[in-house]
Design a protein around this motif. Sequence first.
Motif, PDB file in Angstrom:
ATOM      1  N   VAL A 104       7.697 -14.250  13.790  1.00  0.00           N
ATOM      2  CA  VAL A 104       7.586 -12.938  14.444  1.00  0.00           C
ATOM      3  C   VAL A 104       6.375 -12.982  15.381  1.00  0.00           C
ATOM      4  CG1 VAL A 104       7.054 -10.485  14.039  1.00  0.00           C
ATOM      5  CG2 VAL A 104       8.746 -11.638  12.598  1.00  0.00           C
ATOM      6  N   GLY A 110       2.959  -7.929  10.473  1.00  0.00           N
ATOM      7  CA  GLY A 110       2.321  -7.006   9.539  1.00  0.00           C
ATOM      8  C   GLY A 110       2.985  -5.645   9.462  1.00  0.00           C
ATOM      9  N   GLY A 112       6.402  -5.425   8.397  1.00  0.00           N
ATOM     10  CA  GLY A 112       7.603  -5.569   7.584  1.00  0.00           C
ATOM     11  C   GLY A 112       8.811  -6.086   8.356  1.00  0.00           C
ATOM     12  N   GLY A 115      10.373  -9.309   6.944  1.00  0.00           N
ATOM     13  CA  GLY A 115      11.052  -8.973   5.693  1.00  0.00           C
ATOM     14  C   GLY A 115      12.410  -8.337   5.940  1.00  0.00           C
ATOM     15  N   LYS A 151       8.005 -11.226  -1.766  1.00  0.00           N
ATOM     16  CA  LYS A 151       8.548  -9.859  -1.706  1.00  0.00           C
ATOM     17  C   LYS A 151      10.066  -9.838  -1.538  1.00  0.00           C
ATOM     18  CE  LYS A 151       7.878  -8.444   3.140  1.00  0.00           C
ATOM     19  NZ  LYS A 151       7.383  -7.430   4.042  1.00  0.00           N
TER      20      LYS A 151
HETATM   21  C1  LIG Z   1       5.271 -15.425   8.478  1.00  0.00           C
HETATM   22  C2  LIG Z   1       5.595 -14.322   9.483  1.00  0.00           C
HETATM   23  C3  LIG Z   1       6.998 -14.523  10.014  1.00  0.00           C
HETATM   24  C4  LIG Z   1       5.513 -12.961   8.782  1.00  0.00           C
HETATM   25  O1  LIG Z   1       5.971 -11.951   9.703  1.00  0.00           O
HETATM   26  P1  LIG Z   1       5.688 -10.397   9.453  1.00  0.00           P
HETATM   27  O2  LIG Z   1       6.678  -9.612  10.244  1.00  0.00           O
HETATM   28  O3  LIG Z   1       4.257 -10.119   9.643  1.00  0.00           O
HETATM   29  O4  LIG Z   1       6.069 -10.307   7.902  1.00  0.00           O
HETATM   30  P2  LIG Z   1       6.160  -8.985   7.002  1.00  0.00           P
HETATM   31  O5  LIG Z   1       5.305  -7.904   7.594  1.00  0.00           O
HETATM   32  O6  LIG Z   1       7.590  -8.670   6.707  1.00  0.00           O
HETATM   33  O7  LIG Z   1       5.552  -9.500   5.627  1.00  0.00           O
HETATM   34  C5  LIG Z   1       4.362 -10.236   5.592  1.00  0.00           C
HETATM   35  C6  LIG Z   1       3.735 -10.032   4.254  1.00  0.00           C
HETATM   36  O8  LIG Z   1       2.606 -10.897   4.197  1.00  0.00           O
HETATM   37  C7  LIG Z   1       1.507 -10.157   3.705  1.00  0.00           C
HETATM   38  N1  LIG Z   1       0.321 -10.812   4.240  1.00  0.00           N
HETATM   39  C8  LIG Z   1      -0.070 -10.890   5.531  1.00  0.00           C
HETATM   40  N2  LIG Z   1      -1.223 -11.581   5.606  1.00  0.00           N
HETATM   41  C9  LIG Z   1      -1.531 -11.950   4.344  1.00  0.00           C
HETATM   42  C10 LIG Z   1      -2.603 -12.676   3.767  1.00  0.00           C
HETATM   43  N3  LIG Z   1      -3.578 -13.198   4.525  1.00  0.00           N
HETATM   44  N4  LIG Z   1      -2.599 -12.870   2.431  1.00  0.00           N
HETATM   45  C11 LIG Z   1      -1.617 -12.376   1.651  1.00  0.00           C
HETATM   46  N5  LIG Z   1      -0.561 -11.667   2.145  1.00  0.00           N
HETATM   47  C12 LIG Z   1      -0.541 -11.465   3.472  1.00  0.00           C
HETATM   48  C13 LIG Z   1       1.716  -8.772   4.223  1.00  0.00           C
HETATM   49  O9  LIG Z   1       0.983  -7.833   3.472  1.00  0.00           O
HETATM   50  C14 LIG Z   1       3.224  -8.611   4.057  1.00  0.00           C
HETATM   51  O10 LIG Z   1       3.584  -8.218   2.749  1.00  0.00           O
HETATM   52  P3  LIG Z   1       3.922  -6.646   2.428  1.00  0.00           P
HETATM   53  O11 LIG Z   1       5.020  -6.222   3.340  1.00  0.00           O
HETATM   54  O12 LIG Z   1       4.344  -6.699   0.977  1.00  0.00           O
HETATM   55  O13 LIG Z   1       2.646  -5.898   2.664  1.00  0.00           O
HETATM   56  C15 LIG Z   1       4.571 -14.309  10.658  1.00  0.00           C
HETATM   57  O14 LIG Z   1       3.280 -14.277  10.126  1.00  0.00           O
HETATM   58  C16 LIG Z   1       4.713 -15.499  11.598  1.00  0.00           C
HETATM   59  O15 LIG Z   1       5.568 -15.504  12.478  1.00  0.00           O
HETATM   60  N6  LIG Z   1       3.851 -16.528  11.443  1.00  0.00           N
HETATM   61  C17 LIG Z   1       3.878 -17.666  12.356  1.00  0.00           C
HETATM   62  C18 LIG Z   1       5.119 -18.532  12.173  1.00  0.00           C
HETATM   63  C19 LIG Z   1       5.225 -19.021  10.733  1.00  0.00           C
HETATM   64  O16 LIG Z   1       4.242 -19.474  10.144  1.00  0.00           O
HETATM   65  N7  LIG Z   1       6.460 -18.966  10.194  1.00  0.00           N
HETATM   66  C20 LIG Z   1       6.704 -19.324   8.822  1.00  0.00           C
HETATM   67  C21 LIG Z   1       7.084 -20.741   8.687  1.00  0.00           C
HETATM   68  S1  LIG Z   1       7.369 -21.156   6.962  1.00  0.00           S
END
Ligand SMILES: CC(C)(COP(=O)(O)OP(=O)(O)OC[C@H]1O[C@@H](n2cnc3c(N)ncnc32)[C@H](O)[C@@H]1OP(=O)(O)O)[C@@H](O)C(=O)NCCC(=O)NCCS
Length: 183
Positions: A104, A110, A112, A115, A151
């Motif tokens: 994303v 951050g 959702g 998710g 989650k």
């Molecule tokens: C991983 C990724 C897709 C998450 O996208 P997002 O839309 O922010 O995800 P969501 O908001 O649905 O959920 C993220 C969860 O991580 C949690 N989170 C974020 N940072 C965190 C941290 N440092 N420690 C613990 N939890 C964390 C959030 O609280 C959230 O959980 P919640 O909904 O229960 O509060 C995004 O960070 C991303 O694109 N990262 C770069 C690419 C990547 O690494 N992809 C994954 C490859 S395996």
Amino acid sequence: MPISSGPQSDRSRQNAVSIEPWGKGDLPLLQKLLGDPAMMEHLGGPESDEQLVRRQARYERLAETGNDRMFKIIHEATGEAVGSVGYWESTHNGEAIYEAGWSVLPAFQGRGIAGAATRLAIAMARADGKHRFLHAFPSVNNPPSNALCRKLGFTLIEECKFEYPRGSFMQCNNWRLDLAVDN
Ligand SMILES: CC(C)(COP(=O)(O)OP(=O)(O)OC[C@H]1O[C@@H](n2cnc3c(N)ncnc32)[C@H](O)[C@@H]1OP(=O)(O)O)[C@@H](O)C(=O)NCCC(=O)NCCS
């Protein structure tokens, strides 16, 4: 045809998403996601322009060939394409599985969105009934991606070494979702 999340709370209403099969014209989104060093910190670094063009061509053909699926995530309130989610066939410890991946754009993290989009993709993997287990292998150093697995109801199986990209090994968590169980 787009598939939409059903909004429940204010947060999910504002950040409702749909997912659409990857299409022609989505190379700029791929460049923003996989060509960005910050986005690729836990995925072996950014892909080159040539790699991205090859990946775009492969994604465009996915809907017509085999069982692998890649979707762009659309933020419904703005109509913007804000990420990707998909699943593909793989093997792990000799077993045929689905593996999932997600991404994303920073401005939309951050909220959702990953998710909600991944729930839609999971429903599709479940509906096609091809493999029982969907795995994800986020780096142990990627807290948001591990939090996402937790989650969404994935079970943490073990830490393992995972080859990605080819020739480069990282320490990952092996998360597994049983698609036979409706969660
Ligand atoms: C991983 C990724 C897709 C998450 O996208 P997002 O839309 O922010 O995800 P969501 O908001 O649905 O959920 C993220 C969860 O991580 C949690 N989170 C974020 N940072 C965190 C941290 N440092 N420690 C613990 N939890 C964390 C959030 O609280 C959230 O959980 P919640 O909904 O229960 O509060 C995004 O960070 C991303 O694109 N990262 C770069 C690419 C990547 O690494 N992809 C994954 C490859 S395996």
